[in-house]
Enzyme design. Structure first.
Site, mmCIF file in Angstrom:
data_model
loop_
_atom_site.group_PDB
_atom_site.id
_atom_site.type_symbol
_atom_site.label_atom_id
_atom_site.label_comp_id
_atom_site.label_asym_id
_atom_site.label_seq_id
_atom_site.Cartn_x
_atom_site.Cartn_y
_atom_site.Cartn_z
ATOM 1 C CG HIS B 188 25.113 -88.836 -13.570
ATOM 2 N ND1 HIS B 188 25.898 -89.147 -12.744
ATOM 3 C CD2 HIS B 188 25.043 -90.106 -14.675
ATOM 4 C CE1 HIS B 188 25.128 -90.793 -13.183
ATOM 5 N NE2 HIS B 188 24.915 -91.340 -13.978
ATOM 6 C CB ILE B 196 27.688 -95.438 -14.431
ATOM 7 C CG1 ILE B 196 29.057 -94.271 -14.935
ATOM 8 C CG2 ILE B 196 27.254 -95.353 -15.170
ATOM 9 C CD1 ILE B 196 29.847 -94.933 -15.922
ATOM 10 C CG LEU B 223 21.553 -90.655 -19.071
ATOM 11 C CD1 LEU B 223 21.410 -90.137 -20.114
ATOM 12 C CD2 LEU B 223 21.081 -91.850 -18.581
ATOM 13 C CG ASP B 224 24.511 -92.443 -16.886
ATOM 14 O OD1 ASP B 224 24.003 -91.487 -17.137
ATOM 15 O OD2 ASP B 224 24.867 -93.425 -16.076
ATOM 16 C CD GLU B 225 30.443 -93.617 -20.368
ATOM 17 O OE1 GLU B 225 31.762 -93.384 -20.498
ATOM 18 O OE2 GLU B 225 30.395 -94.912 -19.132
#
Lengths: 279, 279, 279, 279
Positions: B188, B196, B223-225
């Site tokens: 990321h 985010i 997706l970002d977690e």
């Protein structure tokens, strides 16, 4: 319910960790954490566990069993986790000493400061604010041996676990140091092994480095050569004079010493072969 | 003599490590390293050992004994340490992909790159230089579901351990991801949980931050977690445009992904509760 | 509209920056950025500006005016900002070279790679994938002077701005280096000035350091002693062998070299007194 | 010979730096350092110079000329470089406050601590050791407005340059803050913009991050949203509880605040558009 720390180091042999675990675990105590490490290069084994126990009898029994099993071949330490007693030695600078005094005063240091010994009187005022004994032993007119003899006489009056050199700016003789193997912790004002010796910031400035650092280490013989506990760095640039580098370096010195002491005071550090194992 | 990795995770209970050690060590094999950790908050136990063994029979026996003892309550993995098989997904950028290709080509990546799947053709030339299969699956005119269906069809043709999102710039649906729990690793382009979403460098620039970072994590749903594997940062300043921040960020992205993959490919990572334990 | 870089360094004198600004600004061009620095210790002045201009005539005029004014006492460089031409020298390792090849191929390197010269053939395959000339000049059976003579003969066939030592593992003689003052950039596999010389990772391992680093610097005489451009570090611990430290170090080497080259290729670096000023 | 700081910020226009330099340099004073920066996105110009002057008349003359020239369109500050007067606000924690007290006492802080205002009495003993006025204004039984009114009444008794929130654990209202635009400096116990709000260490622990940070920023409206001055990070791992993360974070908080204050007290910081320019 008290917390105990078990540390073992010895020559490695097959099944050692199993046999140690066998002893430790069969007492059915609560093992909070345990770490082990084998250095296969030199065949050394290191083990550390945090044990929660209700009565000392179990602890004594574990200790006895381990001793019976390892028969004098191992260093075994099993003792209640508690604050260390320390003597701080300093000269004139406050950035490391002050940090320790503040943390001590706020009950955030895992150590009792027994006394501060300095070779100048500059720090008396600061230290005594915190109701800690300040002892000034000047070196004026004394050779190193005589000066150290005076310090040793004072030191031998106290019971303590570690001597912290919080910017003590005199070199300690091998003779002095030999009394306190793995018990003297220094903050070196540079990123060892670079810039050993006097005025490392000026050396760093002249070399045009882009990073300066600090190193905390045990002093076992040569002042700058003992086992390293922890290190850190800060970036510098062409705009900075060596005095500005020194200022930048002081925050790092303070932090590195603080980090090293946290590790040592929590019994997380083993020393061997001029190196450390840190769990 | 081969190296095997044993990983166990399960509910913690008293004596567990002793009982596991009992099994592992009584076979008298060479334990190179072992780590354990208990998360007392959630009562979870994690264990990893590197075992050197001459014949597979011992390994099967250990595995059998552990299974018999822990009776289905634990995740037990005991297998030969070997290169992982990976599929890389990418879009147009080369800084992460290129690093993996170079390391793979130099035999410095602990993984075999089976294929690269991209949603554009830009990277074909680079990938094919290294004699690795490049598959372009364009999303033009397709909704997310249809596009992912095409990708899944390809993926199911291969046997692989991990999917590496090396700057794959499309969001994967929960549906897609649910096929590969703890098997998709993303880099990321920011220091999660900050920034985010899209164009984090522009967000960072506008917020006037002095540090930007990158995070490598498993993609398990959002997706970002997912569970974070590793993170790192780089300093930025007011002179930098967001494009310059992005450039600075790319080195960090590349490094963070490389570090995360080293850990995962060496079987050093456990996932639980949206977190990782890393030995 | 083109971007030009103006760099001036000379002895400092009062009003110098005003007089230079006077020239630069009266042409009414667009100054994107400008930096100046005076080292008062050695009375040196450094100035750098990025100028946007539509026609070369203005640039020539500024250059002429500055020359007239500073009369040969200053180093004045005023030229179009453009990609540098570089020769890479390497031996066998790919982590630095590969990064440069990938960036070059992706148009993310502010330089053209003219050729790669190596003393072994191992890298040929990788370099030629990218359609870059690979020249192997083996040292077998040659003394240093003869080997360097062969390299020099090749080098003199090309026009280039910098020689990048991307893990070129032979020491270059003072004689060789004297041909390319401030034009040879090395990545040193350690945190200078510590661990100068062979196998720094083994030295670092044996010393038990907790941080290892890398240094990029110009090579002006002694291999490890030139002006430092940039440095960075990575943490290591007791669990790591020196080979693992070397692996950790490689990412740092690659990054440090990449950062140094970005600075040099953007004409941001001045060299004086074995140091650098970096804007 | 005294040192003066000149700071100018205004809309950018062509030739501005030349015209400013023209004024500054024609007085023939000694310019120790000067920096300028143009943010082309928002067309803002920033300039800072350190000037050594023998008599105030020159300084007044420069100031007059700059004012005449820039005619009210610019913020011009030209004043003797001297220690700032500060009020510290705190609650119970000592790690940031203690560091400031020690540095102040050792003459290493470029500021005079006028008083410490706290909403609890816990810090009285520590502060008064250093002969600094300690004012406790409890919030018990008061709404925010009433409590802040009491604080404001005290604050208006003093002349000061900055209010330092050294772990002041209450949120300040927009109303309160509007009295001190760009004059309140906070240390935020997290890496903004992540983990805004209460107990960021617990948030960080639960998210399983591998790095935690701290941010020092001006408080201009929303507590956690002001212009960032500086940030730093420390690595954490799965073995650490959130309390251990908090402990690790405290060193970072202390350092980040110290670094930010060094920059602010040296007049190196400009604020615009919720960002900072730092020379």
């Amino acid at each position: 319910m008290k917390k105990y720390i078990l540390k073992i180091d010895c020559e490695d042999e097959k099944g050692l960790i199993y046999r140690i675990s066998d002893v430790v675990f069969k007492f059915n105590l609560n093992i909070e954490k345990n770490h082990e490490f084998v250095d296969h290069n030199v065949n050394k084994f290191f083990y550390r566990a945090e044990i929660i126990a209700q009565n000392e009898i179990d602890i004594l029994a574990i200790y006895g069993s381990l001793n019976a099993m390892l028969g004098g071949k191992a260093n075994i330490v099993l003792k209640e986790a508690k604050k260390k007693d320390i003597i701080i030695m300093a000269t004139k600078e406050t950035h490391c000493l002050g940090d320790l005094l503040i943390k001590h005063d706020s009950n955030e240091l895992n150590a009792n400061i027994i006394a501060v010994i300095a070779n100048h009187n500059d720090l008396r005022n600061l230290v005594e604010k915190f109701n800690i004994e300040f002892i000034c032993i000047k070196s004026d007119g004394l050779d190193r041996e005589s000066h150290e003899k005076l310090i040793l006489e004072k030191l031998f009056l106290y019971s303590f676990d570690y001597i912290i050199l919080a910017k003590y700016m005199r070199i300690l003789s091998s003779n002095f140091v030999s009394n306190f193997i793995n018990k003297i912790i220094n903050i070196h004002h540079s990123f060892l092994p670079a810039f050993i010796g006097a005025n490392p910031y000026k050396q760093a400035f002249e070399r045009g480095v882009k990073i300066i650092g600090a190193t905390s280490h045990f002093v076992n013989d040569n002042l700058d050569e003992g086992p390293i506990i922890t290190q850190d760095i800060v970036r510098v640039n062409h705009e900075m004079s060596w005095q500005e580098m020194r200022k930048a370096g002081r925050n790092i010195e303070r932090n590195v010493l603080a980090n090293a002491l946290d590790l040592v005071f929590d019994d997380r550090v083993f020393v061997y072969d001029n190196k450390t194992v840190i769990f």
